[in-house]
Design a protein around this motif. Structure first.
Motif, PDB file in Angstrom:
ATOM      1  N   ILE A 199      48.112  33.338 106.228  1.00 31.24           N
ATOM      2  CA  ILE A 199      48.006  33.236 104.771  1.00 31.24           C
ATOM      3  C   ILE A 199      46.553  33.402 104.347  1.00 31.24           C
ATOM      4  CG2 ILE A 199      48.397  31.799 102.742  1.00 31.24           C
ATOM      5  CD1 ILE A 199      50.618  30.408 104.191  1.00 31.24           C
ATOM      6  N   LYS A 200      46.307  34.338 103.459  1.00 34.09           N
ATOM      7  CA  LYS A 200      44.971  34.538 102.896  1.00 34.09           C
ATOM      8  C   LYS A 200      44.948  33.897 101.507  1.00 34.09           C
ATOM      9  CE  LYS A 200      42.707  38.379 103.670  1.00 34.09           C
ATOM     10  NZ  LYS A 200      41.760  37.990 104.727  1.00 34.09           N
ATOM     11  N   TRP A 201      44.310  32.731 101.423  1.00 34.17           N
ATOM     12  CA  TRP A 201      44.221  32.009 100.162  1.00 34.17           C
ATOM     13  C   TRP A 201      43.167  32.648  99.265  1.00 34.17           C
ATOM     14  CZ3 TRP A 201      47.947  28.531  99.333  1.00 34.17           C
ATOM     15  CH2 TRP A 201      48.565  27.928 100.443  1.00 34.17           C
ATOM     16  N   GLY A 202      43.278  32.372  97.957  1.00 31.61           N
ATOM     17  CA  GLY A 202      42.297  32.890  97.015  1.00 31.61           C
ATOM     18  C   GLY A 202      42.359  34.392  96.835  1.00 31.61           C
ATOM     19  N   HIS A 203      43.539  34.968  97.043  1.00 28.70           N
ATOM     20  CA  HIS A 203      43.712  36.415  96.900  1.00 28.70           C
ATOM     21  C   HIS A 203      44.732  36.707  95.805  1.00 28.70           C
ATOM     22  CE1 HIS A 203      41.349  36.829 100.517  1.00 28.70           C
ATOM     23  NE2 HIS A 203      41.454  38.153 100.461  1.00 28.70           N
ATOM     24  N   ALA A 204      44.279  36.605  94.560  1.00 29.36           N
ATOM     25  CA  ALA A 204      45.121  36.974  93.417  1.00 29.36           C
ATOM     26  C   ALA A 204      45.073  38.485  93.259  1.00 29.36           C
ATOM     27  CB  ALA A 204      44.629  36.287  92.149  1.00 29.36           C
TER      28      ALA A 204
END
Length: 382
Positions: free
Chosen positions: A117-122
């Motif tokens: 999971i790559k967080w902070g990827h809107a």
């Protein structure tokens, strides 16, 4: 090299797909807009159905974990009129237990390797590169490409959708104003004695008051109103930043002639949040011409007015897509997508139609159409 599959969105839809791919030994990467697992989330309680959401959890090996949080006593559903008279009460007979959205997400997150999971990827936008494959542009300035398949599980306002369809959600003419009554609220003892478990709904003059118990025993109340799309954004109408003024407007303008039992829910409501109801256009056959390397699932594919099916169909989409990919193999992933979409299109069109019908029934002049519908399903009063 990137993994073959990119999933955009870390809600129940995207995370269910991720877990199912993990179980089948298929590599993937989830791109999620939240900064971390601890990010604050909105969203209430969900009822999970046997042949859709529960089936996906069984296939994902998470059904036993789900049962630890599932609330079978909250399947009670009560319908009343504006005077407070209860017209229908459905007992605890449905195999559709409630679970808080945040708890379902937690179960799925903890079943997926952290590095997936790559967080902070809107996602800001998605385009097609020179090779015809999607290029993902994120608001943090990064880009990603080289995937065999990008799955848009990014909800109502999907950025991935634009690669396959020009359709965008339209406002349905109705909105919910969500609020909370916590255990510390002075009205809580009265409310829990009156409402108890499950969900209670009152209907009159095309307006709704819906109260639902949550996993922590607090209550969420939704005030449904037929108002213009930007109604809650205009402080001349209502100022959600001022709770008392918001209560005053609800009491004087929208629910002035409702019984005190309903007005008390307004007088003690906190944490107001507007929820305009949108839907993708209704069509006899939902669909688009299949695009190599791209597909959609859940609300991104078939956003509908809430009708009890949204998260369940999203999880079913994830199960069907993962199954097709496993059957066809990653080397034939476009064939897997075509087969998945062929099955998903009629399912999506059906839920949009049913959502529109349910909205007309719920936002009726009175509760009788809803009582009649529930009775036709074999539901009876306790």
């Amino acid at each position: 090299m990137p993994p073959p599959i990119a999933i955009i969105g870390g809600g129940p839809c995207g995370l269910t797909l991720a877990r199912l791919l993990d179980c089948k030994g298929i590599d993937y990467l989830v791109h999620e807009r939240d900064e971390s697992e601890q990010s604050t989330h909105t969203g209430g309680s969900l009822d999970i159905h046997p042949e859709t959401g529960q089936r996906a959890l069984r296939e994902a090996g998470l059904y036993d974990e789900f049962k630890k949080y599932a609330r079978y006593d909250d399947t009670v559903f009560t319908v009343a009129d504006k005077s407070g008279k209860k017209l229908l009460r459905i007992g605890q007979r449905r195999d559709a237990p409630e679970i808080d959205r945040r708890e379902l997400r937690k179960i799925l997150l903890h079943a997926i390797p952290r590095e997936k999971i790559k967080w902070g990827h809107a996602l800001k936008s998605a385009t097609l590169g020179e090779d015809g494959r999607p290029v993902l542009h994120f608001t943090n300035g990064t880009t990603a490409s080289g995937f065999k398949l990008v799955v848009g599980a990014d909800g109502a306002w999907s950025k991935v959708r634009l690669l396959v369809s020009p359709e965008t959600p339209h406002y349905t003419g109705r909105s919910y104003l969500e609020s909370r009554i916590t255990l510390e609220n002075p009205h809580y003892p009265t409310l829990t004695a009156q409402a108890g478990a499950g969900t209670s709904m009152a209907i009159s003059a095309h307006k709704i008051i819906l109260t639902q118990r949550q996993g922590d025993s607090s209550y969420r109340t939704y005030f449904g109103l037929p108002v213009p799309e930007k109604y809650f954004q205009d402080k001349a109408n209502i100022d959600l930043q001022d709770p008392q003024k918001t209560r005053d407007v609800l009491l004087s303008t929208h629910f002035a002639d409702w019984a005190e039992v309903h007005k008390d829910l307004i007088r003690h409501a906190t944490d107001f949040r507007a929820w305009p109801l949108y839907s993708l256009p209704e069509a006899e056959h939902l669909g688009w011409k299949s695009v190599s390397g791209v597909t959609l699932a859940g609300d991104a594919a078939h956003l509908a007015v809430p009708n009890g099916e949204g998260v369940n169909l999203a999880m079913k989409d994830s199960l069907e897509l993962a199954t097709k990919i496993a059957k066809c193999g990653v080397e034939n992933i476009d064939q897997a997508v075509r087969e998945y979409e062929e099955d998903m299109f009629p399912r999506g069109a059906k839920t949009i139609r049913e959502g529109n019908v349910m909205a007309e029934i719920m936002f009726s002049e009175g509760p009788e159409p809803l009582v009649e519908l529930m009775t036709s399903f074999g539901a009876g009063s306790e």
